[in-house]
Design a protein around this motif. Structure first.
Motif, PDB file in Angstrom:
ATOM      1  N   LEU A  43       0.874  -1.076  -0.194  1.00 46.47           N
ATOM      2  CA  LEU A  43      -0.049  -0.077  -0.046  1.00 46.47           C
ATOM      3  C   LEU A  43       0.943   1.121   0.033  1.00 46.47           C
ATOM      4  CD1 LEU A  43      -2.717  -1.279   2.635  1.00 46.47           C
ATOM      5  CD2 LEU A  43      -3.089  -0.994   0.386  1.00 46.47           C
ATOM      6  N   ASP A  44       1.948   1.229   0.688  1.00 44.45           N
ATOM      7  CA  ASP A  44       2.752   2.304   1.050  1.00 44.45           C
ATOM      8  C   ASP A  44       3.485   2.602  -0.281  1.00 44.45           C
ATOM      9  OD1 ASP A  44       1.986   2.825   3.478  1.00 44.45           O
ATOM     10  OD2 ASP A  44       3.613   1.759   4.373  1.00 44.45           O
ATOM     11  N   ALA A  45       3.971   1.535  -1.013  1.00 40.41           N
ATOM     12  CA  ALA A  45       4.745   1.808  -2.345  1.00 40.41           C
ATOM     13  C   ALA A  45       3.837   2.296  -3.305  1.00 40.41           C
ATOM     14  CB  ALA A  45       5.254   0.371  -2.719  1.00 40.41           C
ATOM     15  N   VAL A  46       2.865   1.867  -3.416  1.00 37.81           N
ATOM     16  CA  VAL A  46       1.747   2.279  -4.288  1.00 37.81           C
ATOM     17  C   VAL A  46       1.506   3.857  -4.103  1.00 37.81           C
ATOM     18  CG1 VAL A  46      -0.764   1.995  -5.497  1.00 37.81           C
ATOM     19  CG2 VAL A  46       0.800   0.083  -4.963  1.00 37.81           C
ATOM     20  N   ALA A  47       1.028   4.149  -2.837  1.00 38.92           N
ATOM     21  CA  ALA A  47       0.754   5.502  -2.555  1.00 38.92           C
ATOM     22  C   ALA A  47       1.948   6.490  -3.146  1.00 38.92           C
ATOM     23  CB  ALA A  47       0.514   5.841  -1.038  1.00 38.92           C
ATOM     24  N   ARG A  48       3.386   5.955  -2.756  1.00 39.63           N
ATOM     25  CA  ARG A  48       4.338   6.876  -3.319  1.00 39.63           C
ATOM     26  C   ARG A  48       4.454   6.969  -4.647  1.00 39.63           C
ATOM     27  NH1 ARG A  48       7.015   4.312   1.573  1.00 39.63           N
ATOM     28  NH2 ARG A  48       7.354   2.537   0.508  1.00 39.63           N
ATOM     29  N   ALA A  49       4.285   5.896  -5.426  1.00 36.62           N
ATOM     30  CA  ALA A  49       4.288   6.159  -6.831  1.00 36.62           C
ATOM     31  C   ALA A  49       3.118   6.698  -7.583  1.00 36.62           C
ATOM     32  CB  ALA A  49       4.152   4.536  -7.594  1.00 36.62           C
ATOM     33  N   LEU A  50       1.836   6.667  -7.035  1.00 35.42           N
ATOM     34  CA  LEU A  50       0.962   7.604  -7.420  1.00 35.42           C
ATOM     35  C   LEU A  50       1.053   9.083  -7.047  1.00 35.42           C
ATOM     36  CD1 LEU A  50      -2.007   5.380  -6.706  1.00 35.42           C
ATOM     37  CD2 LEU A  50      -1.210   5.983  -9.059  1.00 35.42           C
ATOM     38  N   ASP A  51       1.627   9.297  -6.063  1.00 34.38           N
ATOM     39  CA  ASP A  51       1.667  10.985  -5.516  1.00 34.38           C
ATOM     40  C   ASP A  51       2.098  11.766  -6.710  1.00 34.38           C
ATOM     41  OD1 ASP A  51       1.396  12.728  -3.284  1.00 34.38           O
ATOM     42  OD2 ASP A  51       3.359  13.025  -3.592  1.00 34.38           O
TER      43      ASP A  51
END
Length: 247
Positions: A43-51
């Protein structure tokens, strides 16, 4: 089976012999104490990539379960973050565990991802760990529904791990699980659709293109690379053309 707060083997057996919807209704109170929940590092990795791809106004978590993905959307979206799932039990848990604070409005909708009640309503749709519940023949309809729910220029994003190599024990564990599920569904009704090895990147990219998306793959560096240099995990970002109006 998964510790004192997780489901027992008997509870899992009852759930596995139910329909997908009823099985998740039963599992919902203990779902977050099982390995089926998407890990926080994903979840954290996806959030960082989408930001960097934002800003986003409104986001939808497809097959939201107990709401972990809605928390990701709440950190990315300025106006609203909505979860949709067909399990009333999972949504009930989500309502109690994800509460509005100072961020966007949080909403929950009971519905089937194959018949979404939205048209051009979101800038971002995400999904975590749900695609094993859809047979390959259902992907065209599923992706068409997501395409319709997005505004022009909106994105559909989800993480996808690289295939497990045949020499790894996990390969045989997943292969065995899928085989057991096929036998179960051949002998027992209602079916419980959950397969780990049917959502393949080549097929997914072809079906996304067929639904009208332009797709790019972004490596999730937190998970490293395989021996051949390819990423162990990618974020698939499928974008609806800005020239399209509505669905």
């Amino acid at each position: 089976m998964f510790g004192p707060e997780g489901p027992s083997l008997r509870e899992l057996a009852v759930q596995a012999l139910s329909s997908v919807e009823h099985g998740y209704d039963l599992l919902a109170p203990k779902f977050d104490h099982t390995p089926f929940r998407t890990p926080g590092r994903v979840l954290d990795a996806v959030a960082r990539a989408l930001d960097p791809l934002g800003p986003f106004d409104d986001g939808l978590d497809l097959c939201c379960g107990t709401g972990a993905g809605v928390r990701v959307l709440a950190g990315l979206c300025r106006r609203s973050a909505v979860g949709v799932d067909f399990s009333a039990g999972m949504l009930e848990v989500a309502r109690h565990r994800v509460r509005p604070e100072d961020g966007p409005a949080i909403g929950w909708v009971r519905g089937d991802a194959r018949a979404l009640p939205f048209t051009a309503a979101f800038d971002l749709v995400v999904s975590f760990g749900a695609f094993g519940h859809f047979l390959p023949r259902e992907l065209p309809g599923l992706f068409a529904q997501v395409h319709s729910a997005l505004r022009p220029g909106g994105s559909f994003a989800f993480p996808l791990g690289a295939p497990t190599p045949a020499h790894h024990p996990a390969f045989w564990a997943l292969l065995g699980f899928d085989a057991v599920m096929r036998v179960r569904n051949a002998l027992w009704r209602p079916p419980f659709v959950m397969y780990y090895r049917t959502f393949r990147l080549g097929t997914v990219l072809a079906e996304l293109a067929r639904a009208g998306f332009t797709t790019e793959l972004r490596a999730l560096p937190e998970f490293g690379r395989r021996d051949d240099g390819s990423p162990r995990a990618r974020l698939v970002v499928a974008t609806k053309s800005t020239a399209e109006q509505g669905g």
